[in-house]
Scaffold this active site. Sequence first.
Site, PDB file in Angstrom:
ATOM      1  N   ALA A   8      -3.726  -1.179  -0.634  1.00 42.52           N
ATOM      2  CA  ALA A   8      -3.877  -2.625  -0.396  1.00 42.52           C
ATOM      3  C   ALA A   8      -3.188  -3.513  -1.418  1.00 42.52           C
ATOM      4  CB  ALA A   8      -5.366  -2.970  -0.329  1.00 42.52           C
ATOM      5  N   ALA A   9      -2.814  -2.942  -2.572  1.00 40.24           N
ATOM      6  CA  ALA A   9      -2.141  -3.785  -3.578  1.00 40.24           C
ATOM      7  C   ALA A   9      -0.625  -3.757  -3.403  1.00 40.24           C
ATOM      8  CB  ALA A   9      -2.520  -3.316  -4.982  1.00 40.24           C
ATOM      9  N   ASP A 150       8.771  -0.686  15.212  1.00 39.29           N
ATOM     10  CA  ASP A 150       9.963  -0.430  16.033  1.00 39.29           C
ATOM     11  C   ASP A 150       9.933  -1.280  17.307  1.00 39.29           C
ATOM     12  OD1 ASP A 150      10.894   1.532  14.201  1.00 39.29           O
ATOM     13  OD2 ASP A 150       9.458   2.946  15.038  1.00 39.29           O
ATOM     14  N   HIS A 177       9.253   8.070  14.294  1.00 38.51           N
ATOM     15  CA  HIS A 177       9.592   6.927  13.446  1.00 38.51           C
ATOM     16  C   HIS A 177      10.493   7.356  12.286  1.00 38.51           C
ATOM     17  CE1 HIS A 177       9.332   3.100  11.435  1.00 38.51           C
ATOM     18  NE2 HIS A 177       8.947   3.708  10.330  1.00 38.51           N
ATOM     19  N   MET A 227       6.401  -5.406   8.891  1.00 37.76           N
ATOM     20  CA  MET A 227       5.498  -4.251   9.028  1.00 37.76           C
ATOM     21  C   MET A 227       4.046  -4.709   9.023  1.00 37.76           C
ATOM     22  SD  MET A 227       5.107  -1.028   9.421  1.00 37.76           S
ATOM     23  CE  MET A 227       3.529  -1.113  10.213  1.00 37.76           C
TER      24      MET A 227
HETATM   25  P1  NAI Z   1       4.457  -0.309  -2.172  1.00 40.34           P
HETATM   26  O1  NAI Z   1       5.025   0.577  -3.222  1.00 40.34           O
HETATM   27  O2  NAI Z   1       4.701  -1.757  -2.282  1.00 40.34           O
HETATM   28  O3  NAI Z   1       2.877  -0.085  -2.074  1.00 40.34           O
HETATM   29  C1  NAI Z   1       2.295   1.163  -2.003  1.00 40.34           C
HETATM   30  C2  NAI Z   1       0.924   1.070  -2.620  1.00 40.34           C
HETATM   31  O4  NAI Z   1       0.291   2.349  -2.484  1.00 40.34           O
HETATM   32  C3  NAI Z   1       0.939   0.729  -4.134  1.00 40.34           C
HETATM   33  O5  NAI Z   1       0.173  -0.428  -4.371  1.00 40.34           O
HETATM   34  C4  NAI Z   1       0.323   1.950  -4.783  1.00 40.34           C
HETATM   35  O6  NAI Z   1      -0.491   1.649  -5.909  1.00 40.34           O
HETATM   36  C5  NAI Z   1      -0.531   2.483  -3.624  1.00 40.34           C
HETATM   37  N1  NAI Z   1      -0.967   3.850  -3.809  1.00 40.34           N
HETATM   38  C6  NAI Z   1      -0.346   4.870  -4.466  1.00 40.34           C
HETATM   39  N2  NAI Z   1      -1.143   5.966  -4.434  1.00 40.34           N
HETATM   40  C7  NAI Z   1      -2.251   5.641  -3.745  1.00 40.34           C
HETATM   41  C8  NAI Z   1      -3.436   6.338  -3.380  1.00 40.34           C
HETATM   42  N3  NAI Z   1      -3.626   7.608  -3.721  1.00 40.34           N
HETATM   43  N4  NAI Z   1      -4.374   5.684  -2.673  1.00 40.34           N
HETATM   44  C9  NAI Z   1      -4.202   4.393  -2.304  1.00 40.34           C
HETATM   45  N5  NAI Z   1      -3.109   3.677  -2.634  1.00 40.34           N
HETATM   46  C10 NAI Z   1      -2.140   4.295  -3.337  1.00 40.34           C
HETATM   47  O7  NAI Z   1       5.003   0.253  -0.765  1.00 40.34           O
HETATM   48  P2  NAI Z   1       5.003  -0.501   0.645  1.00 40.34           P
HETATM   49  O8  NAI Z   1       6.245  -1.264   0.787  1.00 40.34           O
HETATM   50  O9  NAI Z   1       3.707  -1.186   0.828  1.00 40.34           O
HETATM   51  O10 NAI Z   1       5.112   0.760   1.632  1.00 40.34           O
HETATM   52  C11 NAI Z   1       4.047   1.672   1.763  1.00 40.34           C
HETATM   53  C12 NAI Z   1       4.453   2.812   2.696  1.00 40.34           C
HETATM   54  O11 NAI Z   1       4.691   2.315   4.026  1.00 40.34           O
HETATM   55  C13 NAI Z   1       5.738   3.530   2.302  1.00 40.34           C
HETATM   56  O12 NAI Z   1       5.592   4.923   2.441  1.00 40.34           O
HETATM   57  C14 NAI Z   1       6.753   3.008   3.299  1.00 40.34           C
HETATM   58  O13 NAI Z   1       7.819   3.906   3.497  1.00 40.34           O
HETATM   59  C15 NAI Z   1       5.896   2.880   4.523  1.00 40.34           C
HETATM   60  N6  NAI Z   1       6.452   2.028   5.578  1.00 40.34           N
HETATM   61  C16 NAI Z   1       6.174   2.375   6.877  1.00 40.34           C
HETATM   62  C17 NAI Z   1       6.670   1.651   7.934  1.00 40.34           C
HETATM   63  C18 NAI Z   1       6.328   2.053   9.337  1.00 40.34           C
HETATM   64  O14 NAI Z   1       6.924   1.480  10.264  1.00 40.34           O
HETATM   65  N7  NAI Z   1       5.403   2.949   9.580  1.00 40.34           N
HETATM   66  C19 NAI Z   1       7.551   0.482   7.707  1.00 40.34           C
HETATM   67  C20 NAI Z   1       7.729   0.161   6.327  1.00 40.34           C
HETATM   68  C21 NAI Z   1       7.216   0.925   5.307  1.00 40.34           C
END
Ligand code: NAI
Length: 316
Positions: A8-9, A150, A177, A227
């Site tokens: 969530a952060a 998508d 995806h 997203m």
């Molecule tokens: P981000 O790096 O901004 O945020 C990820 C967060 O996960 C961070 O706040 C981090 O502290 C947290 N985190 C790390 N380990 C954790 C744990 N064990 N438990 C809970 N939280 C934890 O990354 P963002 O941009 O938010 O992307 C997150 C994921 O979503 C990535 O894997 C990205 O590739 C994916 N994504 C998926 C899409 C889709 O269409 N399904 C589209 C865009 C991104």
Amino acid sequence: MKIAVLGAAGGIGQSLSLLLKMQLPAGSELALYDPAPMTRGVAVDLSHIPTQVAVSGYAGSDPEPALTGADIVLISAGIARKPGMERSDLFKFNAGIIMDLVQHCAKVCPKALIAIITNPVNSMVPIAAEVLRKAGVYDPRRLFGLTSLDLVRAESFAVDKLQQGVAAGQIPVVGGHSGLTIVPLFSHQSGVAPQEADMVALIEQVQQAGTRVVEAKAGAGSATLAMAYAALRFCLSLVRACAGDKNVVEYAFVEGGNPMARFFSQPVRLGCEGVVEVLDYQPVHPIEQAAIEQMLPTLNKEIQQGIDYALHVLRD
Ligand code: NAI
């Protein structure tokens, strides 16, 4: 209803939490979890928005307070792509995170509807399935990989092509995806379907859209805002289905209902227990059929990679 956001952060997590705070029905509970210490602050910040959605935030190593009593769990925890990376490059790091978080879900909220945003979705969802199966609580109807971005992109690109002010309607996207496994079906566009050359270009545009965002953000992350919107849409559909609406249809990466792959992104009718029915997306244009057939080996390989990883780790 209680909705938990894990991760969530992060970029997606914060935007999604904001949208949920503003759009969930009154009386809903929103629980935010992320190991980052700022997570409690994100919850306090959101709590100052005057809607009747209660927000709580949990940091540190224990997601269980956020998960206790959760009806829906949205997982965007883990690292995102940097320029030059494929989604598959995230596997090693994110697989462990998904395993751990889903183990907590199995223990604390085994009946929750779980939607996985974390990439590579094609492998993370099979990992989650094996974790839930090992815990004896797997119900394929309740586990989703989120591919709705998508659809959002396909719709948006079709509108651009059609010129301003013309609605393209929802464009189905099937398969998976990642890269070629994303197969938008522009032949289903309302009104006039695109010419074949346009269709090929539009398919490629949707398949490459995530990479374009990663490049444009120049190392500072991948898609977060669109997203978050796509995840909001999906979550609100789950909420509506849980409230008894019998006509809620979404596309998601789910197990079952497709002979070509164990998991497949396809249209599903939703109910309180998750997938009620897998729907048909036929007929498709020959170009789209060729794209589906061409990507199947990749999709099945990525699915198998997740299964193999989970079975290997769970065996120890
Ligand atoms: P981000 O790096 O901004 O945020 C990820 C967060 O996960 C961070 O706040 C981090 O502290 C947290 N985190 C790390 N380990 C954790 C744990 N064990 N438990 C809970 N939280 C934890 O990354 P963002 O941009 O938010 O992307 C997150 C994921 O979503 C990535 O894997 C990205 O590739 C994916 N994504 C998926 C899409 C889709 O269409 N399904 C589209 C865009 C991104």
